[in-house]
Design a protein around this motif. Structure first.
Motif, PDB file in Angstrom:
ATOM      1  N   LYS A  20       0.440  -1.171   0.152  1.00 27.01           N
ATOM      2  CA  LYS A  20       0.420   0.155  -0.088  1.00 27.01           C
ATOM      3  C   LYS A  20       0.816   1.289  -0.226  1.00 27.01           C
ATOM      4  O   LYS A  20       0.150   2.040  -1.011  1.00 27.01           O
ATOM      5  CB  LYS A  20      -1.083   0.018   1.463  1.00 27.01           C
ATOM      6  CG  LYS A  20      -1.712   0.910   1.418  1.00 27.01           C
ATOM      7  CD  LYS A  20      -2.909   0.906   2.222  1.00 27.01           C
ATOM      8  CE  LYS A  20      -3.904   2.307   2.409  1.00 27.01           C
ATOM      9  NZ  LYS A  20      -4.997   1.991   3.062  1.00 27.01           N
ATOM     10  N   TYR A  21       1.888   1.515   0.737  1.00 23.02           N
ATOM     11  CA  TYR A  21       2.533   2.102   1.268  1.00 23.02           C
ATOM     12  C   TYR A  21       4.839   1.326   0.628  1.00 23.02           C
ATOM     13  O   TYR A  21       4.915   0.711   0.680  1.00 23.02           O
ATOM     14  CB  TYR A  21       3.282   3.045   1.991  1.00 23.02           C
ATOM     15  CG  TYR A  21       2.142   3.566   3.200  1.00 23.02           C
ATOM     16  CD1 TYR A  21       1.746   4.875   2.089  1.00 23.02           C
ATOM     17  CD2 TYR A  21       0.872   2.440   3.825  1.00 23.02           C
ATOM     18  CE1 TYR A  21       0.085   4.904   3.026  1.00 23.02           C
ATOM     19  CE2 TYR A  21       0.144   3.021   3.977  1.00 23.02           C
ATOM     20  CZ  TYR A  21      -0.288   4.367   4.019  1.00 23.02           C
ATOM     21  OH  TYR A  21      -1.778   5.342   4.092  1.00 23.02           O
ATOM     22  N   ILE A  47      -2.164   3.158  11.134  1.00 22.97           N
ATOM     23  CA  ILE A  47      -0.453   3.113  11.420  1.00 22.97           C
ATOM     24  C   ILE A  47      -0.031   1.899  11.785  1.00 22.97           C
ATOM     25  O   ILE A  47       1.030   1.248  11.854  1.00 22.97           O
ATOM     26  CB  ILE A  47      -0.590   4.146  12.885  1.00 22.97           C
ATOM     27  CG1 ILE A  47       0.649   4.057  13.478  1.00 22.97           C
ATOM     28  CG2 ILE A  47      -1.398   3.695  13.787  1.00 22.97           C
ATOM     29  CD1 ILE A  47       1.128   5.115  14.208  1.00 22.97           C
ATOM     30  N   LYS A  48      -1.043   0.828  11.744  1.00 22.55           N
ATOM     31  CA  LYS A  48      -1.459  -0.259  12.248  1.00 22.55           C
ATOM     32  C   LYS A  48      -0.193  -0.990  10.672  1.00 22.55           C
ATOM     33  O   LYS A  48       0.446  -2.457  11.227  1.00 22.55           O
ATOM     34  CB  LYS A  48      -1.676  -1.201  12.002  1.00 22.55           C
ATOM     35  CG  LYS A  48      -2.841  -0.720  14.090  1.00 22.55           C
ATOM     36  CD  LYS A  48      -4.402  -1.430  14.230  1.00 22.55           C
ATOM     37  CE  LYS A  48      -5.213  -0.453  15.396  1.00 22.55           C
ATOM     38  NZ  LYS A  48      -6.244  -1.325  15.307  1.00 22.55           N
ATOM     39  N   ARG A  51       2.959  -0.234  10.912  1.00 24.02           N
ATOM     40  CA  ARG A  51       3.803  -1.315  11.651  1.00 24.02           C
ATOM     41  C   ARG A  51       4.099  -2.251  11.795  1.00 24.02           C
ATOM     42  O   ARG A  51       5.288  -2.351  11.298  1.00 24.02           O
ATOM     43  CB  ARG A  51       3.472  -0.286  13.330  1.00 24.02           C
ATOM     44  CG  ARG A  51       3.603   0.354  13.538  1.00 24.02           C
ATOM     45  CD  ARG A  51       2.884   0.748  15.410  1.00 24.02           C
ATOM     46  NE  ARG A  51       3.168   2.240  15.969  1.00 24.02           N
ATOM     47  CZ  ARG A  51       2.537   2.771  16.566  1.00 24.02           C
ATOM     48  NH1 ARG A  51       1.041   2.189  16.792  1.00 24.02           N
ATOM     49  NH2 ARG A  51       2.793   3.980  17.155  1.00 24.02           N
ATOM     50  N   GLY A  52       3.444  -2.788  11.080  1.00 22.06           N
ATOM     51  CA  GLY A  52       3.986  -3.970  10.271  1.00 22.06           C
ATOM     52  C   GLY A  52       4.533  -4.748   9.471  1.00 22.06           C
ATOM     53  O   GLY A  52       5.388  -5.517   9.401  1.00 22.06           O
ATOM     54  N   PHE A  53       4.710  -3.276   8.303  1.00 22.78           N
ATOM     55  CA  PHE A  53       5.414  -3.402   7.316  1.00 22.78           C
ATOM     56  C   PHE A  53       6.959  -3.276   7.441  1.00 22.78           C
ATOM     57  O   PHE A  53       7.858  -4.114   7.310  1.00 22.78           O
ATOM     58  CB  PHE A  53       4.591  -2.499   6.062  1.00 22.78           C
ATOM     59  CG  PHE A  53       6.032  -2.343   5.023  1.00 22.78           C
ATOM     60  CD1 PHE A  53       5.802  -3.418   4.101  1.00 22.78           C
ATOM     61  CD2 PHE A  53       6.785  -1.523   4.843  1.00 22.78           C
ATOM     62  CE1 PHE A  53       7.260  -2.841   3.023  1.00 22.78           C
ATOM     63  CE2 PHE A  53       7.880  -0.976   3.540  1.00 22.78           C
ATOM     64  CZ  PHE A  53       8.111  -2.344   3.528  1.00 22.78           C
ATOM     65  N   VAL A  54       6.942  -1.971   8.317  1.00 27.55           N
ATOM     66  CA  VAL A  54       8.611  -2.006   9.370  1.00 27.55           C
ATOM     67  C   VAL A  54       8.977  -3.089   9.953  1.00 27.55           C
ATOM     68  O   VAL A  54       9.848  -3.603   9.233  1.00 27.55           O
ATOM     69  CB  VAL A  54       8.448  -0.652   9.987  1.00 27.55           C
ATOM     70  CG1 VAL A  54       9.183  -0.568  10.642  1.00 27.55           C
ATOM     71  CG2 VAL A  54       8.122   0.865   8.721  1.00 27.55           C
TER      72      VAL A  54
END
Length: 79
Positions: A20-21, A47-48, A51-54
């Motif tokens: 998505k990002y 933000i969820k 945060r999951g991607f990071v």
């Protein structure tokens, strides 16, 4: 039914679900910051996702990041 066995055929890449990002985590250096601007109403759900991607990237590479909620968006810092 007969099947033909072939050699040397490259396997297609499994890209999974599209991101998505498209965050530039690979090119960030320690101390760098990325800000993602968005409406205040979208921040709690987005933000969820971020945060999951990071977190997945962090586990894969061993690099440290922090993700914080900001006034009009989300900030990501490389530590």
């Amino acid at each position: 039914m007969e099947f033909k066995i072939e050699k040397g055929i490259p396997m297609p890449l499994n890209r999974g679900k599209p991101r998505k990002y498209d965050l530039p985590l690979e090119t960030m250096k320690v101390g760098d910051h990325v800000f993602i601007s968005m409406a205040k109403t979208k921040i709690p759900q987005e933000i969820k996702i971020i945060r999951g991607f990071v977190l997945r990237y962090k586990h894969k590479t061993g690099t440290k990041f922090t993700v914080r909620k900001m006034e009009n968006g989300i900030g990501i810092w490389k530590l």
